[in-house]
Design an enzyme around this catalytic site. Structure first.
Site, PDB file in Angstrom:
ATOM      1  N   GLU A   1       0.802  -1.226   0.000  1.00 19.60           N
ATOM      2  CA  GLU A   1       0.000   0.000   0.000  1.00 19.60           C
ATOM      3  C   GLU A   1       0.836   1.277   0.000  1.00 19.60           C
ATOM      4  O   GLU A   1       0.480   2.251  -0.683  1.00 19.60           O
ATOM      5  CB  GLU A   1      -0.969   0.001   1.184  1.00 19.60           C
ATOM      6  CG  GLU A   1      -2.117  -0.991   1.035  1.00 19.60           C
ATOM      7  CD  GLU A   1      -1.770  -2.412   1.460  1.00 19.60           C
ATOM      8  OE1 GLU A   1      -0.672  -2.630   2.011  1.00 19.60           O
ATOM      9  OE2 GLU A   1      -2.608  -3.313   1.256  1.00 19.60           O
TER      10      GLU A   1
ATOM     11  N   HIS B   1     -10.061  -4.567  10.497  1.00 20.95           N
ATOM     12  CA  HIS B   1     -10.729  -4.407   9.201  1.00 20.95           C
ATOM     13  C   HIS B   1     -12.071  -3.709   9.316  1.00 20.95           C
ATOM     14  O   HIS B   1     -12.990  -4.017   8.573  1.00 20.95           O
ATOM     15  CB  HIS B   1     -10.915  -5.769   8.534  1.00 20.95           C
ATOM     16  CG  HIS B   1      -9.686  -6.271   7.864  1.00 20.95           C
ATOM     17  ND1 HIS B   1      -8.620  -6.781   8.555  1.00 20.95           N
ATOM     18  CD2 HIS B   1      -9.330  -6.319   6.559  1.00 20.95           C
ATOM     19  CE1 HIS B   1      -7.670  -7.138   7.715  1.00 20.95           C
ATOM     20  NE2 HIS B   1      -8.067  -6.864   6.498  1.00 20.95           N
TER      21      HIS B   1
END
Lengths: 327, 325
Positions: free
Chosen positions: B60, B129
């Site tokens: 990322e 998450h």
């Protein structure tokens, strides 16, 4: 093959960086310059040798030790010194300082204060070159410390995966701040790290500008020709501490002396003298010219106004809205 | 007007902007062959090819860093981070680089970059998450934060984001992708930044809410209506820039305000809104501004615990009743 005029130009550029950095140290001592200031003294052959191998419209991106890179890319010494002095006429309007010099007109996309931070950005610029199918290359200069950061590995992987025109130039000066590369890196031969991602890795004597230039001519040519990214490790030495506040107690004096004997500037002078390309008189003349440039840069910086307070609010965004801070 | 789903609206926005501008391209994990984890990039690879729809490694910081560099060099990348959770991995590139470089360089460069990511909890994905961390990014100057609640807002704001010359963090919500709503077909129907939308008019109370909490706020407003309380629901739609005029204008009429967000309540965006409303309207307020947000714990997995941690319509109703009765 470099012409004698080319070689003299390299000499003069190295000398300019050296002398300007000496003025930076002086001005820092006089408290005209603040913050973190990382001098490039000792490493001049890398910036000058590597960046001179590029075309004017190639992209260059740097790290926090960016003075030499900015100047080698043709940056204006006056705007450089004014930036360090925190003046309105600085290349970044006094907003960046030593670690954040950028000169977009010269395709120099600046320094970052985060070790390794510019590597993925360099790869992204390479992606844009590839996306547009132009024949530019990107040169990304960073230190040995950056090769232990996660983004170094992500960046090499991306660059090779997409065959992007990026020349990674690692200036291995053997110390990440005060930590010896042997304490910080499992593999101290940085150029070998390239092989993990299928890049060619080269090593060059970063204290010899002609060697750096020759290797970079070859590598930049290959990368421009579509061979994909490459990593160059230029072994060099910074004569000063990591920053102006570092007394450098972690290095042996004998080691420093050894590297001072390899100083790239007298080395090139000696070679040009013995080849008859330069005379002692011409060297003295070049020194005077460079000193004049330094003098002018310091005078320009100290005569320049500090940034208007209203500029505090400018440059955050291209497009502004009522909720943004305003003067 | 025809109705489509939130993810389809985003997909339309991407396709239209890619047709309109050759410099716009998409990159991210599973955006190409897979079609996007939440189907937002479905069909784009077939239309635009692998050059403009780029599958990336799971990296990322690299994805965002590459997008910054590509934006420096004149393209308009639209990286997808899959979820906001992974924005944390890329934080150095987002905050230290994307949001600061224009300023540090004295305005010499623009960074036309739109980072898309899905946020939010409610699907039992656990602590790592389920993030609603928009406040982290609103706190930092230099990056716009866009957070649409409806399909129409999603399409119109994504198009504005892509055409913006500044870095934008575009936060979607995992539980909104299948929500249907009317969406204009006109490709030039853009929604400007910094313009809040009154999703429901009311006179007794202003509820400020965005993303999934806007829908909770509408449900709360229904319930309050049954109690004889008329709630106005305002969706700022962009948290940076922020439409203070709309919020302050509404509260100056209703004199009561509840701010509802899915993120942690402590130092959330709601705290900023409550503070600004209080600073501007202290003497007009009938009651203290109320904040609704997630309980300050990492989101747990168990269904009942997760539900207890996340704010919902009932929490908004409770907060509203506290200051209206």
């Amino acid at each position: 093959m470099l012409s004698s005029a080319d070689k003299i130009r390299l000499y003069k550029q190295m000398l300019l960086i050296r002398r300007l950095e000496e003025r930076v140290a002086e001005s820092y001592g006089e408290q005209e310059i603040g913050g973190f200031t990382h001098l490039y003294i000792g490493q001049e052959a890398v910036a000058v040798g590597a960046i001179s191998a590029l075309n004017n419209d190639d992209y260059v991106i740097s790290t926090y030790r960016d003075h030499g890179h900015y100047l080698a890319r043709g940056g204006d010494p006056k705007k450089f010194m004014a930036e360090l002095f925190g003046r309105e006429t600085g290349i970044c309007r006094g907003k960046g300082g030593s670690m954040h010099l950028a000169d977009v007109e010269n395709h120099f996309f600046g320094g970052t204060g985060i070790v390794g931070g510019s590597l993925p950005i360099a790869v992204g610029m390479g992606l844009a070159c590839s996306y547009r199918d132009d024949d530019r290359v990107v040169m990304c200069l960073f230190g040995d410390g950056a090769t232990n950061q996660g983004v170094f590995h992500e960046s090499l992987n991306f660059a090779k995966l997409w065959n992007l025109p990026v020349v990674f130039v690692c200036e291995n000066n053997f110390y990440g701040i005060g930590t010896d590369v042997r304490i910080a890196s499992a593999l101290t031969e940085v150029h070998k790290k390239a092989s993990a991602y299928g890049l060619p890795g080269y090593r060059v004597n970063g204290m010899d500008v002609l060697e750096v230039r020759k290797l970079c001519d070859d590598v930049v040519g290959l990368v421009r020709g579509g061979a994909g990214p490459a990593l160059i490790e230029a072994r060099c030495y910074r004569y000063q501490g990591h920053s102006m506040t570092d007394p450098g107690r972690y290095r042996a004096r004998a080691e420093e002396e050894l590297w001072r004997k390899r100083d790239p500037i007298p080395r090139l002078a000696a070679s040009l003298l013995s080849a008859g390309l330069l005379s002692e008189e011409r060297i003295a003349e070049l020194e005077r010219e460079v000193d004049d440039v330094c003098e002018e840069a310091v005078a320009f910086a100290s005569d320049s106004p500090r940034p208007a307070l209203s500029s505090l609010y400018e440059d955050v965004y291209n497009e502004t809205y009522p909720s943004d801070p305003h003067a | 007007m025809r109705e489509i789903r939130y993810y389809e609206a985003l997909n339309e926005a991407l396709a239209e902007e890619m047709r309109r501008d050759e410099n716009v391209f998409v990159m991210g994990e599973d955006v190409g062959l897979f079609g996007g984890t939440f189907r937002v990039t479905e069909g784009l690879m077939a239309e635009f090819g692998a050059r403009r729809v780029r599958d990336t490694p799971i990296a990322e910081a690299g994805i965002v860093g590459l997008a910054i560099g590509a934006a420096f060099a004149g393209t308009r990348p639209v990286p997808e981070l899959m979820t906001m959770n992974f924005a944390i991995v890329a934080m150095d590139q987002i905050i230290n680089h994307a949001s600061k470089m224009r300023y540090m360089f004295g305005g010499q460069i623009d960074i036309p970059l739109t980072i898309r990511a899905a946020g939010g909890g409610g699907t039992q994905k656990g602590a790592q998450h389920s993030h609603s961390i928009e406040s982290w990014f609103v706190n930092a100057p230099g990056i716009r934060v866009v957070i649409p609640s409806t399909p129409a807002d999603a399409k119109g704001l994504l198009k504005t984001s892509i055409r913006s010359n500044d870095p934008v963090l575009f936060i979607e919500h995992e539980m909104l992708y299948s929500v249907r709503g009317p969406v204009p077909e006109d490709g030039e129907d853009l929604i400007p930044f910094g313009v809040a939308d009154v999703k429901r008019s009311g006179s007794d109370l202003t509820i400020v809410a965005w993303s999934k909490m806007m829908h909770e706020a509408l449900r709360a407003a229904e319930a309050l209506d049954a109690e004889g309380i008329s709630a106005e629901v305002i969706d700022p739609r962009t948290l940076d820039p922020f439409d203070w005029d709309a919020v302050l204008g509404s509260v100056s009429r209703t004199r009561r305000c509840v701010v509802a967000e899915e993120g942690w309540r402590t130092v959330g965006v709601g705290a900023e809104i409550a503070s600004r409303v209080t600073e501007a309207l202290f003497y007009e307020l009938e009651a203290p501004v109320q904040r609704v947000g997630a309980v300050d714990v990492p989101l747990p997995y168990a269904k009942n615990l997760e539900a207890a941690a996340l704010p919902n319509a009932q929490d908004i109703v409770r907060a509203a009743l506290k200051i209206t009765t």
